[in-house]
Design a protein around this motif. Structure first.
Motif, mmCIF file in Angstrom:
data_model
loop_
_atom_site.group_PDB
_atom_site.id
_atom_site.type_symbol
_atom_site.label_atom_id
_atom_site.label_comp_id
_atom_site.label_asym_id
_atom_site.label_seq_id
_atom_site.Cartn_x
_atom_site.Cartn_y
_atom_site.Cartn_z
ATOM 1 N N VAL A 150 0.889 -1.189 0.142
ATOM 2 C CA VAL A 150 0.042 0.002 0.079
ATOM 3 C C VAL A 150 0.853 1.380 -0.082
ATOM 4 O O VAL A 150 1.620 1.432 0.774
ATOM 5 C CB VAL A 150 -0.936 -0.157 1.212
ATOM 6 N N ASP A 151 0.711 2.050 -1.112
ATOM 7 C CA ASP A 151 1.542 3.264 -1.135
ATOM 8 C C ASP A 151 0.974 4.374 -0.335
ATOM 9 O O ASP A 151 0.113 4.416 0.320
ATOM 10 C CB ASP A 151 1.522 3.752 -2.709
ATOM 11 N N ASP A 152 1.666 5.543 -0.269
ATOM 12 C CA ASP A 152 1.488 6.605 0.834
ATOM 13 C C ASP A 152 0.011 7.146 0.478
ATOM 14 O O ASP A 152 -0.255 7.742 1.128
ATOM 15 C CB ASP A 152 2.457 7.563 0.497
ATOM 16 N N ASP A 153 -0.249 7.262 -0.808
ATOM 17 C CA ASP A 153 -1.812 7.617 -1.192
ATOM 18 C C ASP A 153 -2.826 6.750 -0.966
ATOM 19 O O ASP A 153 -3.886 7.094 -1.177
ATOM 20 C CB ASP A 153 -1.513 8.170 -2.637
ATOM 21 N N GLY A 154 -2.584 5.631 -0.395
ATOM 22 C CA GLY A 154 -3.532 4.464 -0.090
ATOM 23 C C GLY A 154 -3.732 3.597 -1.301
ATOM 24 O O GLY A 154 -4.787 2.769 -1.183
ATOM 25 N N THR A 155 -3.005 3.705 -2.175
ATOM 26 C CA THR A 155 -3.336 2.845 -3.521
ATOM 27 C C THR A 155 -2.543 1.365 -3.143
ATOM 28 O O THR A 155 -1.573 1.450 -2.740
ATOM 29 C CB THR A 155 -2.634 3.314 -4.673
ATOM 30 N N TRP A 156 -3.542 0.412 -3.452
ATOM 31 C CA TRP A 156 -2.773 -1.086 -3.104
ATOM 32 C C TRP A 156 -2.357 -1.434 -4.491
ATOM 33 O O TRP A 156 -2.610 -1.349 -5.505
ATOM 34 C CB TRP A 156 -4.050 -1.798 -2.833
ATOM 35 N N TYR A 157 -1.243 -2.667 -4.207
ATOM 36 C CA TYR A 157 -0.727 -3.128 -5.321
ATOM 37 C C TYR A 157 -0.712 -4.466 -5.146
ATOM 38 O O TYR A 157 -0.233 -5.009 -4.020
ATOM 39 C CB TYR A 157 0.727 -2.419 -5.762
ATOM 40 N N PHE A 158 -0.684 -5.262 -6.084
ATOM 41 C CA PHE A 158 -0.513 -6.906 -6.048
ATOM 42 C C PHE A 158 0.490 -7.377 -6.896
ATOM 43 O O PHE A 158 0.798 -7.009 -7.892
ATOM 44 C CB PHE A 158 -2.037 -7.470 -6.610
ATOM 45 N N TYR A 159 1.342 -8.209 -6.353
ATOM 46 C CA TYR A 159 2.827 -8.681 -6.869
ATOM 47 C C TYR A 159 2.361 -10.250 -6.852
ATOM 48 O O TYR A 159 2.114 -10.817 -5.964
ATOM 49 C CB TYR A 159 3.893 -8.292 -6.166
ATOM 50 N N TYR A 160 2.783 -10.977 -8.122
ATOM 51 C CA TYR A 160 2.962 -12.271 -8.043
ATOM 52 C C TYR A 160 3.731 -12.939 -9.074
ATOM 53 O O TYR A 160 4.768 -11.989 -9.967
ATOM 54 C CB TYR A 160 1.605 -12.940 -8.397
ATOM 55 N N ALA A 161 4.134 -14.335 -9.156
ATOM 56 C CA ALA A 161 5.226 -14.672 -10.117
ATOM 57 C C ALA A 161 4.430 -14.971 -11.539
ATOM 58 O O ALA A 161 3.422 -15.495 -11.529
ATOM 59 C CB ALA A 161 5.543 -16.265 -9.433
ATOM 60 N N GLY A 162 5.022 -14.419 -12.286
ATOM 61 C CA GLY A 162 4.942 -14.464 -13.793
ATOM 62 C C GLY A 162 5.646 -15.429 -14.534
ATOM 63 O O GLY A 162 6.726 -15.628 -13.851
ATOM 64 N N ALA A 169 -0.016 -5.515 -10.453
ATOM 65 C CA ALA A 169 -0.992 -4.818 -10.946
ATOM 66 C C ALA A 169 -1.604 -3.897 -9.667
ATOM 67 O O ALA A 169 -1.421 -4.308 -8.516
ATOM 68 C CB ALA A 169 -1.838 -5.814 -11.479
ATOM 69 N N ARG A 170 -2.330 -2.659 -10.255
ATOM 70 C CA ARG A 170 -3.278 -2.059 -9.159
ATOM 71 C C ARG A 170 -4.201 -2.653 -8.817
ATOM 72 O O ARG A 170 -4.838 -3.643 -9.493
ATOM 73 C CB ARG A 170 -3.494 -0.670 -9.788
ATOM 74 N N MET A 171 -4.534 -2.704 -7.326
ATOM 75 C CA MET A 171 -5.636 -3.226 -7.033
ATOM 76 C C MET A 171 -7.142 -2.405 -6.797
ATOM 77 O O MET A 171 -6.791 -1.307 -6.649
ATOM 78 C CB MET A 171 -5.570 -4.045 -5.667
ATOM 79 N N ALA A 425 -4.657 14.390 3.708
ATOM 80 C CA ALA A 425 -6.036 13.774 3.651
ATOM 81 C C ALA A 425 -5.628 12.176 3.916
ATOM 82 O O ALA A 425 -4.704 11.558 3.557
ATOM 83 C CB ALA A 425 -6.506 13.821 2.267
ATOM 84 N N LEU A 426 -6.852 11.639 4.788
ATOM 85 C CA LEU A 426 -6.550 10.189 4.817
ATOM 86 C C LEU A 426 -7.572 9.593 3.725
ATOM 87 O O LEU A 426 -8.599 10.196 3.238
ATOM 88 C CB LEU A 426 -6.981 9.891 6.208
ATOM 89 N N PRO A 427 -7.309 8.263 3.459
ATOM 90 C CA PRO A 427 -8.290 7.497 2.549
ATOM 91 C C PRO A 427 -9.828 7.695 2.807
ATOM 92 O O PRO A 427 -10.314 7.882 4.103
ATOM 93 C CB PRO A 427 -7.943 5.962 2.607
ATOM 94 N N ALA A 428 -10.525 7.612 1.752
ATOM 95 C CA ALA A 428 -12.004 8.044 2.094
ATOM 96 C C ALA A 428 -12.765 7.046 2.892
ATOM 97 O O ALA A 428 -13.829 7.231 3.611
ATOM 98 C CB ALA A 428 -12.778 8.057 0.595
#
Length: 595
Positions: A150-162, A169-171, A425-428
């Motif tokens: 989770v980045d500082d702006d509250g955006t989630w990211y998903f990592y996996y083996a390809g 990818a963004r969540m 601002a905090l996440p909505a």
């Protein structure tokens, strides 16, 4: 310089560190040894793919499940050394052969990500880190070994083996990821798995594992990027952890965790011991990371007794029925303690502040963590938060969570006058009635610890504009030699970074116009990796000269002539001569006649 002179320098550095470590006596030092075995681990399968995270004063460990059974085992520990088995946190049939479970806390819920038998992912959720976890999604694919960030702006990211290395990818939410994955550049020219991503000083770091799980050459690499989606550039010194012969081999699939002292970092990984009854037999290992500017090394692998992770100077979990003698209350409000809930305050419906503070005081440079939540309906201007650098009622700082405005505010009271250093601002979807962690990194004036300097973080933790800095009490300007440097994190999201005039002092909790509940609180007198300079290093191994003893010149070390540090370098300013490297690290310039 001849080898003999370098050897003499190395011996000087090592002896300086040894002389300053007279207490406690060696026989009194608590230790742990790799590999780690635990009661109730999977028989003949062990502790593979170990994942550890911290929440409200405790660490929680989850490991892979062998192929024939359902359920995921969990242990808890207050210090990373003493572990208690907490049972199966889920027994859902979906978790048969649950590989590499990872857990992230968000807004009152714990989300678990796992790929049963490596055939795609499920998310499970719970209100407790020890379960019960319930299946919350269908299988949404994406191969194996998921990890979230989770980045500082509250955006989630998903990592996996390809198929071509680690993908990201963004969540959409903790329960959904629909965006197509893209290569991150983290690739070992063969099967690559087990990603872990974290952020430090505005840079994104990833560790990942390659080769085959049954290979002695299973190893861990590291990479760095300016973006959470990459491209990630591999470290020049990869692998950061490998051993193909000796007591522990086949090292991989790591997680990373901050130590009990709030400053150190540890790599948690497994070693291969051979085939088990069902799958590979593996056990958990733990070794410390050491930072040098923007790069790190791992002091391992070790297989001999190592000093236990350092504890904080002060910590309290409020697991009793009274405040005790370590605390002082002031202002309005009625304070109490519930051993199952933590400390609490009933604050009157007024702007007056109810304050709880420690009797002990930090040094000017320190790190502190707090867990807070509201317990009553928010009114206009009501708030709950943490107190830091408290000298007296006229001089202290506060980090406020303000439900009505949906913001975090950082204030500083000096000689009775309060000013706003910054807000964000905090996440909505931020739920103030749930536990939230506040972390403060307070660097003393004239020092940056083991980190480069930082500018102001404006709204949402992003770099603030000039106008925003002025509104925030000119907190966006570069810190001067007479200013402390403060970083504030809410649930691991950085929401402020900038100068302040605060120093050492008490820490604590505060509420105004709002009933509050308060959990684990702790501080240590280290910040930004400053403890790296004095901690034991395992030998044989490498000791970087930039980590020379933190003590005073002439006592811990001695320079024949005054050395001038590069003015552009923030690492250990005013110390011995340092030069920067292309990878963001530093080297100690040792010339004839200097020592």
């Amino acid at each position: 310089m001849r080898f003999g002179k370098w050897l003499a320098i190395a011996m000087l550095l090592l002896s300086a560190g040894a002389c300053s470590s007279a207490e406690p006596k060696p026989e009194s030092v608590r230790t742990w040894s790799n590999p780690v075995t635990l009661p109730d681990e999977w028989e003949e399968y062990g502790l593979g793919d170990p994942f550890i995270f911290a929440f409200n004063g405790y660490y929680y460990l989850y490991v892979s499940t062998w192929d024939t059974d359902a359920g995921i085992k969990v242990w808890s520990s207050p210090d990373l050394v003493d572990w208690t088995y907490r049972g199966l946190c889920t027994e859902d049939p979906v978790t048969t052969a649950a590989y590499a479970p990872e857990v992230r806390y968000w807004n009152g819920r714990f989300y678990m990500y796992t790929s049963p038998a490596g055939n795609g992912h499920y998310v499970l959720e719970s209100e407790s880190p020890v379960g019960p976890f319930r299946v919350a999604t269908d299988n949404f694919g994406r191969t194996i070994d998921a990890s979230t960030f989770v980045d500082d702006d509250g955006t989630w990211y998903f990592y996996y083996a390809g198929t071509g290395g680690i993908e990201a990818a963004r969540m959409n939410s903790p329960l959904s990821v629909t965006a197509p994955g893209s290569p991150t550049g983290a690739y070992m020219d063969g099967w690559t798995e087990g990603p872990t991503v974290f952020k430090r000083n505005e840079r994104y770091y990833m560790t990942y594992t390659g080769n085959h799980v049954f290979s002695n050459g299973y190893r861990i690499d590291a990479a760095v990027s300016e973006s959470p989606l990459g491209p990630f550039e591999p470290f020049e010194g990869n692998p950061v952890l490998i051993r193909t012969e000796g007591e522990t081999v086949g090292l991989g699939h790591n997680s990373l965790v901050t130590g009990p002292d709030l400053d150190s970092m540890y790599m948690i990984y497994h070693n291969l011991e051979g085939p088990g009854i069902v799958g590979p037999l593996r056990h958990m290992n733990m070794d410390r990371l050491f930072w040098n500017g923007e790069t790190f090394t791992v002091a391992g692998p070790t297989d001999t007794p190592q000093p236990a992770p350092a504890l904080p100077v002060f910590a309290d979990r409020f697991e009793r029925d009274s405040l005790g003698k370590s605390w002082i209350t002031s202002g309005t409000g009625e304070w109490s303690v519930d051993p199952g809930k933590g400390a609490g305050v009933r604050a009157p419906d007024s702007p007056d502040i109810a304050l709880l503070r420690t009797k002990s005081k930090t040094e000017p440079g320190y790190t502190a963590e707090f867990y807070v939540r509201s317990e009553s309906e928010a009114q206009a201007e009501s708030r709950v938060g943490a107190v830091f650098s408290y000298r007296d009622e006229q001089n202290y700082g506060t980090v406020w969570l303000i439900p009505e405005s949906g913001r975090m505010e950082l204030t500083e009271r000096s000689d009775g006058r309060e000013r706003l250093l910054g807000s964000a601002a905090l996440p909505a979807d931020f739920d103030y009635s749930q536990w939230h962690k506040i972390r403060i990194e307070h660097t003393a004036a004239g020092s940056t610890g083991n980190a480069r300097g930082v500018g102001n973080a404006g709204n949402d933790g992003r770099a603030g504009k000039a106008g925003e800095a002025e509104k925030a009490g000119d907190a966006g300007s570069a810190g001067s030699a007479g200013s402390a440097e403060i970083r504030v994190y809410i649930d691991e999201m950085r929401k402020f970074a900038g100068p302040a005039s605060t120093g050492g002092g008490a820490i604590g909790y505060a509420a105004a116009g709002l009933d509050g509940r308060f959990g684990y609180i702790a501080y240590s007198n280290d910040v930004n990796g400053s403890s790296d300079g004095r901690v034991y290093r395992p030998l044989p191994g490498q000791v970087q000269a930039v980590h020379y003893e933190n003590g005073k010149e002439g006592k811990a070390y001695h320079a024949v002539s005054k050395a001038t540090a590069d003015g552009k370098l923030p690492y250990r300013p005013g110390a011995l001569s340092l030069k920067s490297r292309e990878d963001g690290g530093y080297v100690l310039s040792v010339q004839e006649g200097i020592w």
